[in-house]
Design a protein around this motif. Sequence first.
Motif, short mmCIF file in Angstrom:
data_model
loop_
_atom_site.label_atom_id
_atom_site.label_comp_id
_atom_site.label_asym_id
_atom_site.label_seq_id
_atom_site.Cartn_x
_atom_site.Cartn_y
_atom_site.Cartn_z
N ALA A 16 -5.24 15.00 0.99
CA ALA A 16 -4.88 15.02 2.41
C ALA A 16 -5.98 14.44 3.29
O ALA A 16 -5.69 13.87 4.34
CB ALA A 16 -4.56 16.45 2.85
N GLY A 17 -7.21 14.55 2.85
CA GLY A 17 -8.31 13.98 3.62
C GLY A 17 -8.48 12.49 3.43
O GLY A 17 -9.30 11.87 4.11
N ARG A 18 -7.70 11.89 2.52
CA ARG A 18 -7.90 10.49 2.20
C ARG A 18 -6.67 9.61 2.40
O ARG A 18 -6.78 8.39 2.40
CB ARG A 18 -8.37 10.36 0.75
N VAL A 19 -5.51 10.21 2.54
CA VAL A 19 -4.30 9.42 2.74
C VAL A 19 -3.51 9.98 3.92
O VAL A 19 -3.72 11.12 4.33
CB VAL A 19 -3.39 9.37 1.48
N ASP A 20 -2.61 9.17 4.43
CA ASP A 20 -1.74 9.59 5.52
C ASP A 20 -0.95 10.82 5.08
O ASP A 20 -0.48 10.89 3.95
CB ASP A 20 -0.78 8.43 5.83
N PRO A 21 -0.81 11.82 5.96
CA PRO A 21 -0.10 13.05 5.58
C PRO A 21 1.31 12.80 5.04
O PRO A 21 1.79 13.54 4.19
CB PRO A 21 -0.03 13.85 6.89
N ALA A 22 1.96 11.74 5.50
CA ALA A 22 3.30 11.44 5.01
C ALA A 22 3.31 11.08 3.53
O ALA A 22 4.33 11.22 2.85
CB ALA A 22 3.91 10.29 5.82
N TRP A 23 2.18 10.62 3.01
CA TRP A 23 2.08 10.20 1.61
C TRP A 23 1.36 11.20 0.73
O TRP A 23 1.32 11.04 -0.49
CB TRP A 23 1.36 8.85 1.53
N ALA A 24 0.76 12.23 1.30
CA ALA A 24 -0.11 13.14 0.54
C ALA A 24 0.60 13.79 -0.65
O ALA A 24 0.04 13.83 -1.75
CB ALA A 24 -0.69 14.20 1.46
N ASP A 25 1.81 14.31 -0.46
CA ASP A 25 2.51 14.96 -1.57
C ASP A 25 2.85 13.98 -2.69
O ASP A 25 2.70 14.31 -3.87
CB ASP A 25 3.79 15.65 -1.08
N ASP A 26 3.27 12.76 -2.32
CA ASP A 26 3.59 11.76 -3.34
C ASP A 26 2.35 11.38 -4.14
O ASP A 26 2.40 11.28 -5.37
CB ASP A 26 4.19 10.51 -2.69
N VAL A 27 1.25 11.16 -3.45
CA VAL A 27 0.01 10.77 -4.14
C VAL A 27 -0.48 11.91 -5.01
O VAL A 27 -0.90 11.69 -6.16
CB VAL A 27 -1.06 10.32 -3.12
N THR A 28 -0.40 13.14 -4.52
CA THR A 28 -0.80 14.30 -5.33
C THR A 28 0.06 14.39 -6.58
O THR A 28 -0.46 14.63 -7.69
CB THR A 28 -0.69 15.60 -4.51
N HIS A 63 -2.78 3.59 -4.62
CA HIS A 63 -1.83 3.80 -3.52
C HIS A 63 -2.10 2.81 -2.39
O HIS A 63 -1.17 2.17 -1.88
CB HIS A 63 -1.95 5.24 -3.01
N TYR A 64 -3.37 2.66 -2.00
CA TYR A 64 -3.70 1.74 -0.91
C TYR A 64 -3.44 0.29 -1.30
O TYR A 64 -2.99 -0.51 -0.48
CB TYR A 64 -5.14 1.94 -0.44
N ARG A 65 -3.72 -0.05 -2.54
CA ARG A 65 -3.41 -1.42 -2.99
C ARG A 65 -1.91 -1.68 -2.92
O ARG A 65 -1.48 -2.74 -2.46
CB ARG A 65 -3.89 -1.61 -4.43
N ARG A 66 -1.13 -0.73 -3.39
CA ARG A 66 0.33 -0.88 -3.38
C ARG A 66 0.84 -1.01 -1.95
O ARG A 66 1.68 -1.85 -1.65
CB ARG A 66 0.95 0.33 -4.09
N ARG A 67 0.30 -0.20 -1.05
CA ARG A 67 0.71 -0.28 0.36
C ARG A 67 0.34 -1.64 0.97
O ARG A 67 1.08 -2.19 1.76
CB ARG A 67 0.05 0.84 1.18
#
Length: 192
Positions: A16-28, A63-67
């Motif tokens: 949550a401290g490193r990605v947009d909150p909208a993506w946090a659950d997916d990245v986790t 995640h950031y590369r994909r975005r």
Amino acid sequence: MPAWSDFRSRLGRYVAGRVDPAWADDVTGDILVRLLVRQGDLARARDPLAWAYRVATNVITDHYRRRAVESRALTRAGREAGGRELSSDTEDHEAVRRDLEACLLPFARELPQKYSEALILTTFGGLTQAEAANRLGLSKSGMRSRVQRARAMLKRRLLECCDFEMDRRGGVIDMRPRRPCSADARQPAAPA
């Protein structure tokens, strides 16, 4: 299972401290899947927690590369569809740029004047080095030299006061201040 729930909540806070909150659950979720798939490597790791966080960092980087790839594809598709850009990240990038500028500008102003002036005109003022050289009455190579030196001074200044976490390619993922370091931060607070 308290150890698992503790790890899961710590991992969630880390993400949550490193990605947009909208993506946090997916990245986790992606991190947990990767840990599950590579559980043999996790079991053999000398420091399993450090290894798990390294995996988490790699997933966040992916995640950031994909975005970024998706954003470029949207922009390209928008141009092909009639000249409009469809990128929804444009405003986000502009907001990040403004925030970064607000953070770095006080450091740039602390540099010796001739370097500060060169850096502010080109990096923050939007002038090309040739335009800035004309404005200051310098040669293009003289301006280029000043800007390079100013950037090196700014980098040293930032490294003195901040710890940076880098990805495999040298890009900054995270930053933690070591101590207050800008001129404004060193000023004592006014009594209330």
